[in-house]
Scaffold this active site. Structure first.
Site: not given
Length: 448
Positions: A78, A155-156, A222, A224, A251, A280
């Protein structure tokens, strides 16, 4: 930094707002396609992403990174791009070169615009509509590359404020890209800094999918700090699987400033359910998250503990990645060190040959690769053999059926890499231990 969903909110949103009902297209021969919640490459083979993120726009000189992540087993990269709104614009020519690097190294390119990150909360962030302007401005570099490129719009695309319009904005962005002639599979990121703690993407995904005239959209979450328990991970991904909607983990990390994600569950659940993921990130992190570098200073010989986990750990890239079928039968460029056992100086007239390479070595362990090349005639299967002389022991292998008797090893093809055209190559790899010395064995190859 990233808001956690309250327990009450989680209970309230346990039931999906709507039943997902949509019609899936047949596989599109021109490029990637989506059917029944799965991603298929242009060869009609299901494709599961196993790769990493690479911050190209901030490190454009690090072009060797594509070969390095491929040598470590990745099937996808990516690539971070910029529109010029927040960071220096990646031109059509530069994007074309990135695509060429992906193709030369038999990688699938997921191209993403990073300038949208945290829109509504972070100063300077741009809208998805503005990101579409960029994609259409470089369409000349993208058109015709549908077999190798997936377009990740932005992205995001929202922070923790103003994300209520995510579904409408994402649907409109997809429709503009289609109207502008882009036939690629499109990837859309979740709001809330990509983590969708509000379930905005989860509960509106069917609407966005159906807004795509090509029905060729993939969703990206994503993971996290919001995803620090196995229950949160399996529930979120499982709802997409149950609904028949394509989902990837675009991610994730092993740690983060907003909490400690459960990377083991991300990897194991994704493998069990054939869900793609992109860790990531390769190298070059700053701002306090330098620990997310997989390689120190972009050096594949200096993998961090995170890099070792992603590439060589349980359910990691080496153990699970499968190359896109669009590359089958073609011979990759040399992206690894010269084989310790050199290839024959004259072309083989039949059968097959094998070369052995030590790709990466560390104290007490190493990563090996064997490249199998067909001779002047096509083959339907192959068997390679070697005997270690330094006490080496293989603990993990991929792309082969491996057996051993003491120091003697036999590696046979698996169902997807036995057939090779004349002169075509494939490779398999392994992780092994060594003690004292690590001499390279001679490898033989027998074709069937």
């Amino acid at each position: 930094m990233r808001k956690r969903l309250s327990v009450a909110g989680a209970v309230l949103l346990t039931v999906l707002a709507a039943v997902f009902v949509f019609v899936q297209p047949a596989h599109a021969a021109a490029g990637f396609s989506v059917a029944n919640g799965r991603l298929y490459d242009a060869g009609g083979t299901e494709f599961v992403m196993r790769g990493v993120n690479h911050a190209h726009t901030w490190y454009p000189q690090q072009t060797s990174s594509f070969a390095n992540v491929k040598a470590l087993g990745a099937n996808t990269v990516r690539v971070v791009l910029a529109t010029g709104d927040r960071w220096a614009k990646n031109s059509a020519a530069d994007v074309g070169n990135v695509i060429s690097l992906c193709k030369a190294n038999r990688l699938i390119c997921v191209l993403e615009v990073h300038d949208t990150t945290g829109y509504g909360e972070q100063s300077g962030a741009i809208t998805l509509d503005r990101a579409v302007d960029y994609w259409l401005s470089i369409a000349g570099a993208l058109n015709g590359q549908e077999k190798y490129v997936i377009v990740n719009i932005g992205n995001e695309p929202y922070g923790n404020q103003g994300y209520a319009t995510w579904a409408t904005d994402s649907a409109n962005a997809i429709k503009r890209l289609r109207a502008g002639g882009l036939a690629h599979t499109i990837m859309v990121d979740a709001p809330n800094w990509g983590q969708d703690w509000s379930f905005t993407m989860r509960d509106n995904a069917a609407t966005v999918f159906n807004a795509d005239p090509a029905k060729n959209t993939v969703f990206s979450i994503h993971m996290y700090g919001v995803f620090d328990t196995a229950a949160e991970i399996t529930d979120y991904l499982g709802r997409f699987r149950s609904a028949g909607l394509p989902i990837v983990v675009g991610e994730f990390g092993f740690n983060h400033s907003d909490g400690n994600p459960d990377e083991d569950t991300i990897l194991s659940y994704s493998q069990a359910n054939r869900i793609g993921w992109l860790g990531w990130s390769w190298s070059g992190n700053g701002g306090g998250v330098e620990y997310l570098d997989m390689a120190t200073n972009f050096d594949p010989a200096q993998l961090t503990s995170w890099g070792q986990r992603i590439f060589n750990g349980a359910n990691g890239i080496k153990a699970t990645a499968r190359e896109a079928s669009v590359y089958s039968g073609s011979t990759p460029p040399p992206t690894t060190p010269t084989p310790t056992t050199p290839p024959p100086t004259t072309p083989p007239t039949g059968g097959c040959t094998a070369s052995y390479t030590i790709v990466n070595q560390w104290q007490g362990g190493f990563q090996g690769e064997v490249k199998v090349t067909a001779g002047s005639a096509a083959i339907t299967g192959w068997t390679t053999k070697w005997t270690f002389t330094g006490g080496q022991t293989v603990s993990q292998s991929w792309n082969t059926a491996l057996s051993s008797s003491g120091a003697a090893y036999t590696a046979r093809n698996v169902d997807y890499n036995g057939r090779l055209g004349a002169g075509a190559s494939t490779s398999f790899g392994f992780i092994a231990s060594w003690n004292g010395t690590n001499p390279a064995p001679a490898v033989t190859c027998t074709a069937s």
